[in-house]
Motif scaffolding. Sequence first.
Motif, PDB file in Angstrom:
ATOM      1  N   LEU A 199       0.844  -1.120  -0.109  1.00 22.08           N
ATOM      2  CA  LEU A 199      -0.015  -0.154   0.154  1.00 22.08           C
ATOM      3  C   LEU A 199       1.084   1.381  -0.048  1.00 22.08           C
ATOM      4  O   LEU A 199       0.461   2.410  -0.305  1.00 22.08           O
ATOM      5  N   SER A 200       2.005   1.235   0.691  1.00 23.85           N
ATOM      6  CA  SER A 200       2.898   2.413   0.625  1.00 23.85           C
ATOM      7  C   SER A 200       2.110   3.737   1.288  1.00 23.85           C
ATOM      8  O   SER A 200       2.230   4.845   0.723  1.00 23.85           O
ATOM      9  N   LYS A 201       1.325   3.432   2.290  1.00 20.56           N
ATOM     10  CA  LYS A 201       0.650   4.592   2.728  1.00 20.56           C
ATOM     11  C   LYS A 201       1.210   5.681   3.501  1.00 20.56           C
ATOM     12  O   LYS A 201       0.843   6.571   3.715  1.00 20.56           O
ATOM     13  N   ASP A 202       2.349   5.256   3.923  1.00 20.15           N
ATOM     14  CA  ASP A 202       3.199   6.568   4.441  1.00 20.15           C
ATOM     15  C   ASP A 202       4.754   5.812   4.237  1.00 20.15           C
ATOM     16  O   ASP A 202       5.005   4.990   3.446  1.00 20.15           O
ATOM     17  N   LEU A 203       5.738   6.717   4.565  1.00 24.80           N
ATOM     18  CA  LEU A 203       7.079   6.228   4.373  1.00 24.80           C
ATOM     19  C   LEU A 203       7.698   4.930   4.879  1.00 24.80           C
ATOM     20  O   LEU A 203       8.293   4.343   4.341  1.00 24.80           O
ATOM     21  N   LEU A 204       7.092   4.608   6.122  1.00 22.98           N
ATOM     22  CA  LEU A 204       7.521   3.428   6.611  1.00 22.98           C
ATOM     23  C   LEU A 204       7.147   2.295   5.915  1.00 22.98           C
ATOM     24  O   LEU A 204       7.981   1.158   5.256  1.00 22.98           O
ATOM     25  N   GLN A 205       5.952   2.291   5.331  1.00 22.96           N
ATOM     26  CA  GLN A 205       5.477   1.383   4.303  1.00 22.96           C
ATOM     27  C   GLN A 205       6.140   1.412   3.113  1.00 22.96           C
ATOM     28  O   GLN A 205       6.225   0.325   2.552  1.00 22.96           O
ATOM     29  N   ARG A 206       6.321   2.675   2.563  1.00 18.38           N
ATOM     30  CA  ARG A 206       7.072   2.708   1.158  1.00 18.38           C
ATOM     31  C   ARG A 206       8.380   2.054   1.276  1.00 18.38           C
ATOM     32  O   ARG A 206       8.912   1.298   0.418  1.00 18.38           O
ATOM     33  N   ALA A 207       9.211   2.570   2.486  1.00 25.37           N
ATOM     34  CA  ALA A 207      10.585   2.079   2.632  1.00 25.37           C
ATOM     35  C   ALA A 207      10.555   0.566   2.644  1.00 25.37           C
ATOM     36  O   ALA A 207      11.576  -0.242   2.251  1.00 25.37           O
ATOM     37  N   ALA A 208       9.422  -0.026   3.331  1.00 24.85           N
ATOM     38  CA  ALA A 208       9.570  -1.556   3.457  1.00 24.85           C
ATOM     39  C   ALA A 208       9.253  -2.185   2.245  1.00 24.85           C
ATOM     40  O   ALA A 208       9.930  -3.047   1.848  1.00 24.85           O
ATOM     41  N   ASP A 209       8.386  -1.523   1.427  1.00 25.68           N
ATOM     42  CA  ASP A 209       8.047  -2.086   0.029  1.00 25.68           C
ATOM     43  C   ASP A 209       9.525  -1.884  -0.851  1.00 25.68           C
ATOM     44  O   ASP A 209       9.714  -3.004  -1.701  1.00 25.68           O
ATOM     45  N   VAL A 210       9.844  -0.806  -0.717  1.00 28.83           N
ATOM     46  CA  VAL A 210      11.479  -0.650  -1.514  1.00 28.83           C
ATOM     47  C   VAL A 210      12.553  -1.683  -1.100  1.00 28.83           C
ATOM     48  O   VAL A 210      13.060  -2.339  -2.055  1.00 28.83           O
ATOM     49  N   THR A 211      12.501  -2.093   0.430  1.00 30.37           N
ATOM     50  CA  THR A 211      13.486  -2.912   0.828  1.00 30.37           C
ATOM     51  C   THR A 211      13.220  -4.321   0.188  1.00 30.37           C
ATOM     52  O   THR A 211      13.847  -5.031  -0.214  1.00 30.37           O
ATOM     53  N   LEU A 212      11.880  -4.504  -0.064  1.00 27.80           N
ATOM     54  CA  LEU A 212      11.587  -6.030  -0.734  1.00 27.80           C
ATOM     55  C   LEU A 212      11.703  -6.079  -2.130  1.00 27.80           C
ATOM     56  O   LEU A 212      12.480  -7.043  -2.429  1.00 27.80           O
ATOM     57  N   LYS A 213      11.494  -4.898  -2.754  1.00 22.36           N
ATOM     58  CA  LYS A 213      11.656  -4.999  -4.289  1.00 22.36           C
ATOM     59  C   LYS A 213      13.263  -4.904  -4.471  1.00 22.36           C
ATOM     60  O   LYS A 213      13.517  -5.467  -5.622  1.00 22.36           O
ATOM     61  N   GLU A 214      13.982  -4.324  -3.898  1.00 27.86           N
ATOM     62  CA  GLU A 214      15.282  -4.449  -3.856  1.00 27.86           C
ATOM     63  C   GLU A 214      15.986  -5.681  -3.277  1.00 27.86           C
ATOM     64  O   GLU A 214      17.353  -5.711  -3.412  1.00 27.86           O
ATOM     65  N   ARG A 215      15.198  -6.551  -2.804  1.00 23.55           N
ATOM     66  CA  ARG A 215      15.678  -7.596  -2.268  1.00 23.55           C
ATOM     67  C   ARG A 215      16.757  -7.737  -1.177  1.00 23.55           C
ATOM     68  O   ARG A 215      17.712  -8.358  -1.139  1.00 23.55           O
ATOM     69  N   ARG A 216      16.454  -6.810  -0.406  1.00 24.36           N
ATOM     70  CA  ARG A 216      17.186  -6.367   0.832  1.00 24.36           C
ATOM     71  C   ARG A 216      16.483  -6.967   2.174  1.00 24.36           C
ATOM     72  O   ARG A 216      15.301  -7.191   1.970  1.00 24.36           O
ATOM     73  N   PRO A 217      17.325  -7.443   3.225  1.00 22.90           N
ATOM     74  CA  PRO A 217      16.711  -7.970   4.386  1.00 22.90           C
ATOM     75  C   PRO A 217      15.563  -7.011   4.891  1.00 22.90           C
ATOM     76  O   PRO A 217      15.998  -5.920   5.084  1.00 22.90           O
ATOM     77  N   LEU A 218      14.551  -7.467   5.280  1.00 24.32           N
ATOM     78  CA  LEU A 218      13.327  -6.963   5.906  1.00 24.32           C
ATOM     79  C   LEU A 218      12.891  -7.708   6.778  1.00 24.32           C
ATOM     80  O   LEU A 218      12.601  -8.896   6.719  1.00 24.32           O
ATOM     81  N   VAL A 219      12.810  -6.973   8.171  1.00 24.08           N
ATOM     82  CA  VAL A 219      12.290  -7.871   9.197  1.00 24.08           C
ATOM     83  C   VAL A 219      11.121  -7.108   9.978  1.00 24.08           C
ATOM     84  O   VAL A 219      11.291  -5.879  10.243  1.00 24.08           O
ATOM     85  N   VAL A 220      10.249  -7.894  10.173  1.00 23.30           N
ATOM     86  CA  VAL A 220       8.900  -7.333  10.510  1.00 23.30           C
ATOM     87  C   VAL A 220       8.233  -7.860  11.908  1.00 23.30           C
ATOM     88  O   VAL A 220       8.046  -9.056  11.963  1.00 23.30           O
TER      89      VAL A 220
END
Length: 215
Positions: A116-137
């Motif tokens: 959804l990227s409804k704010d920068l937190l969600q957008r940054a997480a989306d970017v992290t996934l698309k760039e195949r970087r580690p994302l811990v939730v």
Amino acid sequence: MSSNRTPFIVGISGASGTAYAAAVINALLDAGESVDLVVSKSARLTILDELGLSWRDGHWREDLAVLLDRDTANADVVTWSAGDFAAGPSSGSYPAKGMVVVPASTASVAGIAMGLSKDLLQRAADVTLKERRPLVVCVRETPFTRSTMEHMLTLDISGAVVLPCNPAFYHGPTHVQQLVDFVAGKVLDAIGIDNDLFTRWQGELGAARKAATGP
Ligand SMILES: Cc1cc2nc3c(=O)[nH]c(=O)nc-3n(C[C@H](O)[C@H](O)[C@H](O)COP(=O)(O)O)c2cc1C
């Protein structure tokens, strides 16, 4: 602060557990890592509720000192406003080693899972996934609804580590901070940062507890 810094992004969303965020950020800084911080609009409420601290963008370094309970004058931390989609972490070309969302609300879990990227937190997480970087939730809710469980499965399939704020007790904790540090240590393990935030399982019943608390 180096101009070629490559930070970990830490997103604090509006779930209970500000202490987990503080422990992760402190551990990253202690490990010599740079941190880019995004505090969601709702996280301001949990920070206010749990610490009595009003998070102010204009005075974030002083507020960070309260959050982390340390001198932050020279801390390698940058903060970005949650509404700022022009911020560095909004782009995949911005250097970052990965991202931790801690604590993660079920709303953030849903938003990241669905892109959804409804704010920068969600957008940054989306970017992290698309760039195949580690994302811990680090989701914090109990019990879970079916939709949250489905969103967590989606995150797992997408390559994220779903790491609930869910401490163990085999190290014989006697203080709340030991429970918090257990979760923070697991987060650092997940992003490949050496840490001794908790006493590890020793391969023998009771041994970790004895190592942590003495005979
Ligand atoms: C004091 C307080 C505690 C909350 N604790 C939780 C929680 O533990 N888990 C959760 O999923 N939501 C919790 N919420 C609700 C979230 O803040 C809410 O769903 C919000 O939309 C999350 O937005 P965000 O993910 O953008 O930060 C809490 C709200 C408040 C005010």
